[in-house]
Design a protein around this motif. Sequence first.
Motif, PDB file in Angstrom:
ATOM      1  N   UNK A   1      19.404  26.815  79.121  1.00  0.00           N
ATOM      2  CA  UNK A   1      18.324  27.346  79.966  1.00  0.00           C
ATOM      3  C   UNK A   1      18.196  26.554  81.268  1.00  0.00           C
ATOM      4  N   UNK A   2      18.285  25.240  81.167  1.00  0.00           N
ATOM      5  CA  UNK A   2      18.113  24.396  82.345  1.00  0.00           C
ATOM      6  C   UNK A   2      19.303  24.498  83.303  1.00  0.00           C
ATOM      7  N   UNK A   3      20.492  24.643  82.762  1.00  0.00           N
ATOM      8  CA  UNK A   3      21.659  24.839  83.634  1.00  0.00           C
ATOM      9  C   UNK A   3      21.552  26.166  84.371  1.00  0.00           C
ATOM     10  N   UNK A   4      21.193  27.225  83.654  1.00  0.00           N
ATOM     11  CA  UNK A   4      21.050  28.535  84.293  1.00  0.00           C
ATOM     12  C   UNK A   4      19.944  28.519  85.350  1.00  0.00           C
ATOM     13  N   UNK A   5      18.866  27.782  85.093  1.00  0.00           N
ATOM     14  CA  UNK A   5      17.773  27.679  86.064  1.00  0.00           C
ATOM     15  C   UNK A   5      18.227  27.006  87.350  1.00  0.00           C
ATOM     16  N   UNK A   6      19.258  26.178  87.245  1.00  0.00           N
ATOM     17  CA  UNK A   6      19.834  25.519  88.424  1.00  0.00           C
ATOM     18  C   UNK A   6      20.931  26.354  89.077  1.00  0.00           C
ATOM     19  N   UNK A   7      21.147  27.556  88.545  1.00  0.00           N
ATOM     20  CA  UNK A   7      22.205  28.410  89.068  1.00  0.00           C
ATOM     21  C   UNK A   7      23.586  27.978  88.620  1.00  0.00           C
ATOM     22  N   UNK A   8      23.661  27.263  87.489  1.00  0.00           N
ATOM     23  CA  UNK A   8      24.927  26.734  86.985  1.00  0.00           C
ATOM     24  C   UNK A   8      25.318  27.452  85.700  1.00  0.00           C
ATOM     25  N   UNK A   9      26.600  27.746  85.560  1.00  0.00           N
ATOM     26  CA  UNK A   9      27.104  28.455  84.395  1.00  0.00           C
ATOM     27  C   UNK A   9      27.634  27.475  83.353  1.00  0.00           C
ATOM     28  N   UNK A  10      27.026  27.412  82.185  1.00  0.00           N
ATOM     29  CA  UNK A  10      27.512  26.496  81.147  1.00  0.00           C
ATOM     30  C   UNK A  10      28.803  27.014  80.516  1.00  0.00           C
ATOM     31  N   UNK A  11      29.621  26.089  80.069  1.00  0.00           N
ATOM     32  CA  UNK A  11      30.850  26.445  79.355  1.00  0.00           C
ATOM     33  C   UNK A  11      30.548  26.431  77.858  1.00  0.00           C
ATOM     34  N   UNK A  12      30.904  27.499  77.167  1.00  0.00           N
ATOM     35  CA  UNK A  12      30.590  27.612  75.743  1.00  0.00           C
ATOM     36  C   UNK A  12      31.708  28.351  75.012  1.00  0.00           C
ATOM     37  N   UNK A  13      31.725  28.181  73.710  1.00  0.00           N
ATOM     38  CA  UNK A  13      32.801  28.734  72.897  1.00  0.00           C
ATOM     39  C   UNK A  13      32.462  30.127  72.347  1.00  0.00           C
ATOM     40  N   UNK A  14      33.512  30.909  72.166  1.00  0.00           N
ATOM     41  CA  UNK A  14      33.440  32.179  71.459  1.00  0.00           C
ATOM     42  C   UNK A  14      34.147  31.976  70.115  1.00  0.00           C
ATOM     43  N   UNK A  15      33.781  32.756  69.124  1.00  0.00           N
ATOM     44  CA  UNK A  15      34.438  32.639  67.829  1.00  0.00           C
ATOM     45  C   UNK A  15      35.928  32.947  67.948  1.00  0.00           C
ATOM     46  N   UNK A  16      36.744  32.065  67.398  1.00  0.00           N
ATOM     47  CA  UNK A  16      38.190  32.293  67.402  1.00  0.00           C
ATOM     48  C   UNK A  16      38.580  33.471  66.520  1.00  0.00           C
ATOM     49  N   UNK A  17      37.677  33.931  65.690  1.00  0.00           N
ATOM     50  CA  UNK A  17      37.959  35.078  64.829  1.00  0.00           C
ATOM     51  C   UNK A  17      37.748  36.403  65.548  1.00  0.00           C
ATOM     52  N   UNK A  18      37.261  36.353  66.775  1.00  0.00           N
ATOM     53  CA  UNK A  18      37.247  37.547  67.619  1.00  0.00           C
ATOM     54  C   UNK A  18      38.573  37.629  68.358  1.00  0.00           C
ATOM     55  N   UNK A  19      39.138  38.814  68.542  1.00  0.00           N
ATOM     56  CA  UNK A  19      40.469  38.938  69.158  1.00  0.00           C
ATOM     57  C   UNK A  19      40.582  38.259  70.514  1.00  0.00           C
ATOM     58  N   UNK A  20      39.506  38.287  71.284  1.00  0.00           N
ATOM     59  CA  UNK A  20      39.534  37.708  72.623  1.00  0.00           C
ATOM     60  C   UNK A  20      39.121  36.247  72.639  1.00  0.00           C
ATOM     61  N   UNK A  21      38.842  35.679  71.454  1.00  0.00           N
ATOM     62  CA  UNK A  21      38.288  34.333  71.369  1.00  0.00           C
ATOM     63  C   UNK A  21      39.178  33.263  71.967  1.00  0.00           C
ATOM     64  N   UNK A  22      40.453  33.294  71.680  1.00  0.00           N
ATOM     65  CA  UNK A  22      41.365  32.244  72.149  1.00  0.00           C
ATOM     66  C   UNK A  22      41.430  32.193  73.668  1.00  0.00           C
ATOM     67  N   UNK A  23      41.594  33.367  74.305  1.00  0.00           N
ATOM     68  CA  UNK A  23      41.663  33.402  75.767  1.00  0.00           C
ATOM     69  C   UNK A  23      40.340  32.999  76.397  1.00  0.00           C
ATOM     70  N   UNK A  24      39.249  33.470  75.822  1.00  0.00           N
ATOM     71  CA  UNK A  24      37.927  33.126  76.350  1.00  0.00           C
ATOM     72  C   UNK A  24      37.712  31.624  76.300  1.00  0.00           C
TER      73      UNK A  24
END
Length: 246
Positions: free
Chosen positions: A210-233
Amino acid sequence: MLQHDYLRTVRALLDELEDKSSRQTDTAAEAIVAALVAGNEFYISAMGHGNEGDFLHRAGGLVANQPFSFSFNTHDRIGGIDREREREETYDTGLETARLAVRSSHMRKGDCLITGSVSGRSSAPISLAIAAGELGVTVIGITSVEYSSRVASTHPSGQRLMDVCSIVVDNCVPYGDAGLDVSGLQERIIPMSGVATITACWMIQAQVVEKLLARGLQPSYYLSLNRPEGSDFNRQMREQYNRQGF
């Protein structure tokens, strides 16, 4: 049924966590964001019973979460036998090991570290908090203030975890950890600390986002590797984290 009693107990605990500790988790998140935006690191160490593993490489978790652990052993039996011998000087092996670990690591002044102890009396996290604090690290301690206030520390300094951390987050766990009263049993059963500690830490993580977004900053976060697009994301998110540091 006891399973429903357990769930009611957990709900009451989570309500207490929200009422008592939201300001603390928000303060912790602010410290983490300040560290990350300044180019520093955020480390997660042991918090009791392996809870720290829940925050590493998890779907929806932050790429910024970095593990911190260490081990050190000596094998020096004297003449093939075990023998206790007094030291001439006072020497706290646990604290000195923690100091060696911190100074041998990538940890630097300005970083943030989360560690924990439900009772607040365990020597290892106390030593780590002291050693990291000496380096100029902001140490966030997850502990039960009620439990800790009723027990003596096992650390040579006599201090509890809540005495040596920059920021203390009360996980609101009852004295002794177990929280379910059962007719016919002398003591409570079922520990509360796992649910409470993990929830408190994810509250912190949510506030970091929330605080990063309030500063206009995009946080880096993980997607589940069990989703087909997870590895690339996740590869893209790691590249983003390496560029911006959060």
